[in-house]
Write a protein that holds these residues in place. Structure first.
Motif, PDB file in Angstrom:
ATOM      1  N   MET A 132       0.848  -1.190   0.000  1.00 29.02           N
ATOM      2  CA  MET A 132       0.000   0.000   0.000  1.00 29.02           C
ATOM      3  C   MET A 132       0.889   1.248   0.000  1.00 29.02           C
ATOM      4  N   LEU A 133       0.745   2.043  -1.031  1.00 27.45           N
ATOM      5  CA  LEU A 133       1.529   3.267  -1.160  1.00 27.45           C
ATOM      6  C   LEU A 133       0.603   4.470  -1.150  1.00 27.45           C
ATOM      7  N   GLN A 134       0.861   5.392  -0.241  1.00 27.42           N
ATOM      8  CA  GLN A 134       0.183   6.680  -0.259  1.00 27.42           C
ATOM      9  C   GLN A 134       1.192   7.726  -0.729  1.00 27.42           C
ATOM     10  N   TYR A 135       0.772   8.557  -1.692  1.00 31.18           N
ATOM     11  CA  TYR A 135       1.614   9.669  -2.111  1.00 31.18           C
ATOM     12  C   TYR A 135       1.104  10.946  -1.472  1.00 31.18           C
ATOM     13  N   ILE A 136       2.019  11.676  -0.830  1.00 34.11           N
ATOM     14  CA  ILE A 136       1.696  12.963  -0.218  1.00 34.11           C
ATOM     15  C   ILE A 136       2.275  14.055  -1.108  1.00 34.11           C
ATOM     16  N   THR A 137       1.415  14.939  -1.595  1.00 37.82           N
ATOM     17  CA  THR A 137       1.889  15.974  -2.507  1.00 37.82           C
ATOM     18  C   THR A 137       2.900  16.891  -1.826  1.00 37.82           C
ATOM     19  N   ASN A 138       3.766  17.469  -2.646  1.00 36.65           N
ATOM     20  CA  ASN A 138       4.910  18.223  -2.145  1.00 36.65           C
ATOM     21  C   ASN A 138       4.946  19.605  -2.803  1.00 36.65           C
ATOM     22  N   THR A 139       4.959  20.641  -2.005  1.00 34.17           N
ATOM     23  CA  THR A 139       4.972  22.005  -2.553  1.00 34.17           C
ATOM     24  C   THR A 139       6.377  22.605  -2.595  1.00 34.17           C
ATOM     25  N   ASP A 140       7.397  21.828  -2.243  1.00 32.62           N
ATOM     26  CA  ASP A 140       8.766  22.325  -2.275  1.00 32.62           C
ATOM     27  C   ASP A 140       9.492  21.987  -3.578  1.00 32.62           C
ATOM     28  N   CYS A 141       8.941  21.076  -4.347  1.00 29.14           N
ATOM     29  CA  CYS A 141       9.597  20.719  -5.604  1.00 29.14           C
ATOM     30  C   CYS A 141       9.074  21.605  -6.737  1.00 29.14           C
ATOM     31  N   LYS A 142       9.699  21.521  -7.890  1.00 28.54           N
ATOM     32  CA  LYS A 142       9.360  22.396  -9.008  1.00 28.54           C
ATOM     33  C   LYS A 142       8.112  21.932  -9.759  1.00 28.54           C
ATOM     34  N   VAL A 143       7.726  20.680  -9.560  1.00 31.10           N
ATOM     35  CA  VAL A 143       6.593  20.133 -10.305  1.00 31.10           C
ATOM     36  C   VAL A 143       5.282  20.566  -9.649  1.00 31.10           C
ATOM     37  N   PRO A 144       4.380  21.192 -10.387  1.00 32.77           N
ATOM     38  CA  PRO A 144       3.091  21.587  -9.811  1.00 32.77           C
ATOM     39  C   PRO A 144       2.355  20.391  -9.205  1.00 32.77           C
ATOM     40  N   VAL A 160      -3.497  15.141  -0.572  1.00 35.97           N
ATOM     41  CA  VAL A 160      -3.143  16.497  -0.984  1.00 35.97           C
ATOM     42  C   VAL A 160      -2.722  17.275   0.257  1.00 35.97           C
ATOM     43  N   ARG A 161      -1.440  17.584   0.301  1.00 31.78           N
ATOM     44  CA  ARG A 161      -0.883  18.350   1.426  1.00 31.78           C
ATOM     45  C   ARG A 161      -0.283  19.633   0.865  1.00 31.78           C
ATOM     46  N   MET A 162      -0.933  20.752   1.149  1.00 32.09           N
ATOM     47  CA  MET A 162      -0.480  22.063   0.667  1.00 32.09           C
ATOM     48  C   MET A 162      -0.590  23.032   1.838  1.00 32.09           C
ATOM     49  N   LYS A 163       0.330  22.911   2.777  1.00 27.37           N
ATOM     50  CA  LYS A 163       0.230  23.571   4.083  1.00 27.37           C
ATOM     51  C   LYS A 163       0.057  25.083   3.993  1.00 27.37           C
ATOM     52  N   ASP A 164       0.793  25.717   3.115  1.00 28.01           N
ATOM     53  CA  ASP A 164       0.785  27.184   3.071  1.00 28.01           C
ATOM     54  C   ASP A 164      -0.154  27.748   2.004  1.00 28.01           C
ATOM     55  N   ALA A 165      -0.904  26.892   1.344  1.00 24.62           N
ATOM     56  CA  ALA A 165      -1.817  27.341   0.294  1.00 24.62           C
ATOM     57  C   ALA A 165      -3.157  27.749   0.890  1.00 24.62           C
ATOM     58  N   SER A 166      -3.870  28.586   0.167  1.00 23.83           N
ATOM     59  CA  SER A 166      -5.214  28.980   0.592  1.00 23.83           C
ATOM     60  C   SER A 166      -6.201  27.861   0.254  1.00 23.83           C
ATOM     61  N   ASP A 167      -7.369  27.914   0.872  1.00 22.40           N
ATOM     62  CA  ASP A 167      -8.412  26.943   0.536  1.00 22.40           C
ATOM     63  C   ASP A 167      -8.764  27.024  -0.948  1.00 22.40           C
ATOM     64  N   SER A 181      12.517  17.218   5.002  1.00 22.18           N
ATOM     65  CA  SER A 181      12.341  18.664   4.865  1.00 22.18           C
ATOM     66  C   SER A 181      10.894  19.027   4.553  1.00 22.18           C
ATOM     67  N   THR A 182      10.055  17.994   4.341  1.00 21.98           N
ATOM     68  CA  THR A 182       8.667  18.239   3.959  1.00 21.98           C
ATOM     69  C   THR A 182       7.860  18.821   5.107  1.00 21.98           C
ATOM     70  N   LYS A 183       8.234  18.463   6.326  1.00 19.97           N
ATOM     71  CA  LYS A 183       7.426  18.855   7.477  1.00 19.97           C
ATOM     72  C   LYS A 183       8.265  19.647   8.473  1.00 19.97           C
ATOM     73  N   LYS A 184       7.680  20.737   8.987  1.00 21.77           N
ATOM     74  CA  LYS A 184       8.340  21.538   9.995  1.00 21.77           C
ATOM     75  C   LYS A 184       7.986  21.025  11.392  1.00 21.77           C
ATOM     76  N   ASN A 185       8.810  21.377  12.384  1.00 16.45           N
ATOM     77  CA  ASN A 185       8.552  21.008  13.782  1.00 16.45           C
ATOM     78  C   ASN A 185       8.340  19.513  13.936  1.00 16.45           C
ATOM     79  N   LEU A 186       9.330  18.759  13.462  1.00 11.00           N
ATOM     80  CA  LEU A 186       9.231  17.309  13.507  1.00 11.00           C
ATOM     81  C   LEU A 186       9.164  16.781  14.939  1.00 11.00           C
ATOM     82  N   ALA A 187       8.367  15.736  15.135  1.00 13.65           N
ATOM     83  CA  ALA A 187       8.402  14.971  16.371  1.00 13.65           C
ATOM     84  C   ALA A 187       9.682  14.128  16.356  1.00 13.65           C
TER      85      ALA A 187
END
Length: 207
Positions: free
Chosen positions: A1-13, A31-38, A128-134
């Motif tokens: 089972m593979l889940q892909y989490i989208t990444n806003t740090d890479c160049k690919v939209p 879909v993970r776009m932490k700093d994006a608007s709704d 580097s995908t997530k800030k304030n890592l546990a």
């Protein structure tokens, strides 16, 4: 089972990422776009939702429970500091899939009796995908959590997440997880579709 989490740090939209991983065989998109608007997230979901339906892929949002309900996606993944799982279930209803981030067995024990569908165990490694890592768990930490769940007779599905590379698939699956969630190792690959296929193939012996 593979889940892909989208990444806003890479160049690919984000939408192009999703198209590529769907072509590679992934059937679970977060879909993970932490700093994006709704509004920005909504535009991406409106684009990718038909693709996911065409491929019979599952689509969930990271954190944004109200938006997930509005956009009628399959569910959400919520972090430890986000909306409580019971509240999310109340808003989304019984059919939605709800995943919750856990880092310790105390986190897992606190979810006993709750109507959730899977746990995201992590972070497995630095990312580097997530800030304030546990605290980073590593393969031994993941294995310990899996064993503790067995001893406590807790049957939540559980996936490892956080800094996972192709070489980590075998040791993590042998440690006892049901699957893996990947972001950067695919998002930053030269060929996202091929990278996805490589992960799918690495998981096949465990399915």
């Amino acid at each position: 089972m593979l889940q892909y989490i989208t990444n806003t740090d890479c160049k690919v939209p984000v939408a192009d990422q999703v198209r590529a991983v769907l072509d590679g065989g992934c059937r679970w998109i977060q879909v993970r776009m932490k700093d994006a608007s709704d509004e920005e997230v909504s535009k991406v979901v409106e684009t990718i939702k038909p693709w996911c339906m065409e491929k019979e892929a599952f689509l969930i949002l990271n954190d944004r429970v109200e938006l997930a309900r509005k956009l009628d996606v399959g569910g959400v993944h919520i972090g430890k500091d986000d909306m409580p799982p019971r509240q999310a279930r109340g808003l989304l209803g019984p059919a939605a899939v709800i995943g919750v981030t856990v880092n310790t067995f105390d986190d897992i024990r606190a979810l006993a009796g709750m109507d959730i569908d899977y746990l995201g165990m992590g972070p497995y490694a630095g990312t580097s995908t997530k800030k304030n890592l546990a605290p980073i768990l590593g393969v031994n930490g993941i294995r310990d959590l899996c064993l503790d769940m067995v001893k406590a007779d807790m049957a939540f599905a559980h996936v490892a997440v956080g800094g996972i590379t192709l070489a980590d698939v075998e040791p993590l699956m042998e440690a006892g997880v049901n699957g893996i969630a990947v972001s950067g190792a695919i998002a930053f690959a030269h060929d996202l579709t091929k990278a996805t296929k490589d992960f799918i193939n690495a998981l096949k012996p465990f399915q």
